[in-house]
Write an enzyme that holds these catalytic residues in place. Structure first.
Site, short mmCIF file in Angstrom:
data_model
loop_
_atom_site.label_atom_id
_atom_site.label_comp_id
_atom_site.label_asym_id
_atom_site.label_seq_id
_atom_site.Cartn_x
_atom_site.Cartn_y
_atom_site.Cartn_z
N ASP A 258 101.46 53.30 43.42
CA ASP A 258 100.70 52.24 44.09
C ASP A 258 101.66 51.61 45.08
O ASP A 258 102.59 50.90 44.67
CB ASP A 258 100.20 51.23 43.05
CG ASP A 258 99.31 50.15 43.66
OD1 ASP A 258 99.32 49.98 44.90
OD2 ASP A 258 98.61 49.46 42.89
N HIS A 352 89.86 43.80 45.91
CA HIS A 352 90.31 42.48 46.34
C HIS A 352 90.34 42.50 47.86
O HIS A 352 90.40 43.57 48.48
CB HIS A 352 91.68 42.13 45.75
CG HIS A 352 92.76 43.15 45.99
ND1 HIS A 352 93.43 43.27 47.18
CD2 HIS A 352 93.26 44.14 45.19
CE1 HIS A 352 94.32 44.25 47.09
NE2 HIS A 352 94.23 44.82 45.91
N HIS A 359 96.82 40.64 48.35
CA HIS A 359 95.62 40.01 47.77
C HIS A 359 95.28 38.89 48.74
O HIS A 359 95.82 37.79 48.66
CB HIS A 359 95.89 39.47 46.36
CG HIS A 359 96.18 40.57 45.38
ND1 HIS A 359 96.61 40.36 44.10
CD2 HIS A 359 96.09 41.92 45.49
CE1 HIS A 359 96.77 41.51 43.48
NE2 HIS A 359 96.47 42.48 44.30
N TYR A 386 93.04 53.98 32.00
CA TYR A 386 94.40 53.95 31.41
C TYR A 386 94.26 54.12 29.90
O TYR A 386 93.68 53.26 29.24
CB TYR A 386 95.09 52.62 31.75
CG TYR A 386 94.92 52.25 33.21
CD1 TYR A 386 95.79 52.74 34.18
CD2 TYR A 386 93.85 51.44 33.62
CE1 TYR A 386 95.61 52.42 35.52
CE2 TYR A 386 93.66 51.12 34.96
CZ TYR A 386 94.54 51.61 35.90
OH TYR A 386 94.35 51.30 37.23
N GLU A 405 93.19 54.38 44.86
CA GLU A 405 92.94 53.16 45.64
C GLU A 405 92.95 53.45 47.13
O GLU A 405 93.90 54.04 47.65
CB GLU A 405 94.02 52.12 45.32
CG GLU A 405 93.91 50.86 46.16
CD GLU A 405 94.88 49.76 45.75
OE1 GLU A 405 95.97 50.08 45.22
OE2 GLU A 405 94.55 48.58 45.96
N1 GLY Z 1 99.13 46.80 44.50
C1 GLY Z 1 98.44 45.67 44.09
C2 GLY Z 1 97.03 45.96 43.91
O1 GLY Z 1 96.62 47.10 43.97
O2 GLY Z 1 96.22 45.08 43.75
MN MN Z 2 95.06 46.71 45.39
MN MN Z 3 97.57 48.71 44.94
#
Ligand code: GLY
Ligand code: MN
Ligand code: MN
Length: 438
Positions: A258, A352, A359, A386, A405
């Site tokens: 991530d 988000h 964020h 998970y 993501e």
């Molecule tokens: N990397 C932080 C999130 O995915 O919210």
């Molecule tokens: Mn994120």
């Molecule tokens: Mn992320």
């Protein structure tokens, strides 16, 4: 540098302030943070300040006077040739005013005195109380300095209003310049993930993969990572905010990354999960495709008029059914959704807001209702699953952690995924990794 977006944003803020009777807004940038002795953490200007000014030096304050003859006033460091020899260029008030298009600029050392003048006889002070005790005290002192002149006929502002509430609403919908920057930040993050996939192999360490990400971010112009990269092999993927990044990568494990870069003050935020050895096992592929299907359902739910939570609900429905089919949870779909038993394996939300902050600013609800999606909003879509070892969990799935993501911009008819430069279908990931190994 194109200063017109910043000018436009200041005009929009003045407009919003005038709708509430006008007043004076005070928006300081972020302080420098000491790391130890005379070294500092890398400096990053405050997001609200940057959004309105484009000016990224520390020790600066924007003051906006609304009303019928509005003014944008910058307070910043003076030029100082000795300091500039050690620490680098400073604009100084005059060049900053000219370059960034402010009406007036003063040395920041004059702020307290000038503030007491600027706040006199104004209906409201627009500030963000409660975020920094030092600034709260300074603002209180400025108000008291006006009060001290009451016998000279000066009146202190009768109201203190939250300037961030107005700015949050503005930041929620990105303008064209912001979207262009975000597309570029997203493309860089995608390139970094591709580089990481190509590099990954059994025996390498999580930090070596992290170094590949950082190399690509910086090489392509990002100032810094948008947040601490998560490079999580095997069971570490089940730790949502794992940042140790110090373990060797094992044959047969998945690697969850991530990571996103920050470009010109805008974040990207991508997660990919892929096999360390380049080939998904059967159970890994089952969990992976479930998460990918959940993400597709969430993406399909992003369109103007939908509520912020609709993508999450769409993802959860797919995940819950998949968990039932894989015997991770038990009962009917309605029961699993009602009892939220899926939360044992999917405990975070799907989206988000994304923008200057990973964020990002902006409310998620309007009163009782989820915020309606509007073109120009940007949000992540990041379902996951998970699975920690437990007696009542089929062993084949133990320690599999998957998140996928992407970053989406709401358009007139749906959404644009700006992070599709990195593959996410199993066949495409396996082909890329096979090609990298020759
Ligand atoms: N990397 C932080 C999130 O995915 O919210
Ligand atoms: Mn994120
Ligand atoms: Mn992320």
């Amino acid at each position: 540098m194109n200063i017109s977006p910043y000018h436009q944003r200041r005009l929009s803020l003045i407009d919003r302030m005038n709708r509430h009777g006008g007043g004076v807004a005070v928006i300081p940038t972020a302080p420098e943070q000491p790391r130890n002795r005379d070294t500092h953490f890398p400096y990053r200007a405050d997001s609200y300040f940057q959004y309105l000014t484009g000016f990224i030096e520390p020790e600066a304050v924007l003051v906006i006077v609304a009303g019928t003859s509005p003014q944008s006033i910058l307070f910043c460091r003076e030029k100082n040739l000795e300091r500039e020899t050690w620490d680098g260029f400073r604009y100084g008030p005059e060049a900053a005013r000219e370059t960034f298009g402010f009406d007036v600029a003063h040395p920041v050392a004059e702020l307290d005195t000038k503030l007491a003048e600027l706040l006199a006889d104004q209906p409201a002070l627009w500030f963000s109380l409660g975020h920094d005790a030092g600034w709260d005290a300074r603002i209180t002192a400025a108000i008291n300095a006006v009060r001290a002149q009451s016998r000279a006929g000066k009146r202190a502002p009768a109201a203190i209003r939250d300037v961030r509430a107005e700015l949050d609403a503005m930041r929620l919908i990105k303008d064209g310049v912001e979207l262009d920057t975000m597309r570029r930040a997203a493309a860089i993050a995608a390139a970094a993930h591709v580089r990481a996939m190509r590099f990954t192999a059994p025996g390498r360490h999580e930090y070596e993969v992290e170094a590949e990400l950082l190399h690509e971010f910086r090489r392509m112009g990002c100032e810094y990572p948008a947040y601490t990269s998560i490079v999580a092999g095997g069971a570490n993927a089940c730790v949502l905010h794992y940042v140790g990044n110090d373990q060797p990568l094992r044959d047969g494990d998945l690697l969850l990354i991530d990571a996103g870069g920050e470009l010109n003050g805008y974040a990207s935020d991508i997660t990919r999960t892929f096999p360390v050895n380049g080939r998904f096992s059967g159970p890994q592929a089952d969990v992976y495709d479930l998460v990918l299907d959940a993400q597709a359902a969430a993406i399909a739910a992003i369109k103007p008029g939908a509520g912020f939570n609709d993508p999450h609900e769409a993802a959860v429905k797919v995940l819950a059914q998949g968990m039932i089919d894989m015997k991770l949870v038990h009962g009917s779909l309605d029961a699993v959704l009602e009892l939220e038993s899926y939360k044992r394996f999917y405990m975070h939300r799907t989206s988000h807001w994304l923008g200057k902050d990973v964020h990002d600013a902006g409310e998620y609800k309007e009163g009782e209702h989820w915020a309606p999606l509007v073109p120009g909003m940007t949000l992540t879509v990041e379902p996951g699953c998970y699975i920690r070892p437990a007696e009542d969990v089929p062993e084949a799935f133990w320690n599999i952690g998957v998140r996928i993501e992407d970053d989406a911009v709401v358009t007139a008819s749906g959404c644009e995924i700006i992070t599709d430069g990195v593959p996410k279908k199993i066949a495409d990931i396996e082909a890329l990794m096979a090609e990298a190994r020759g």
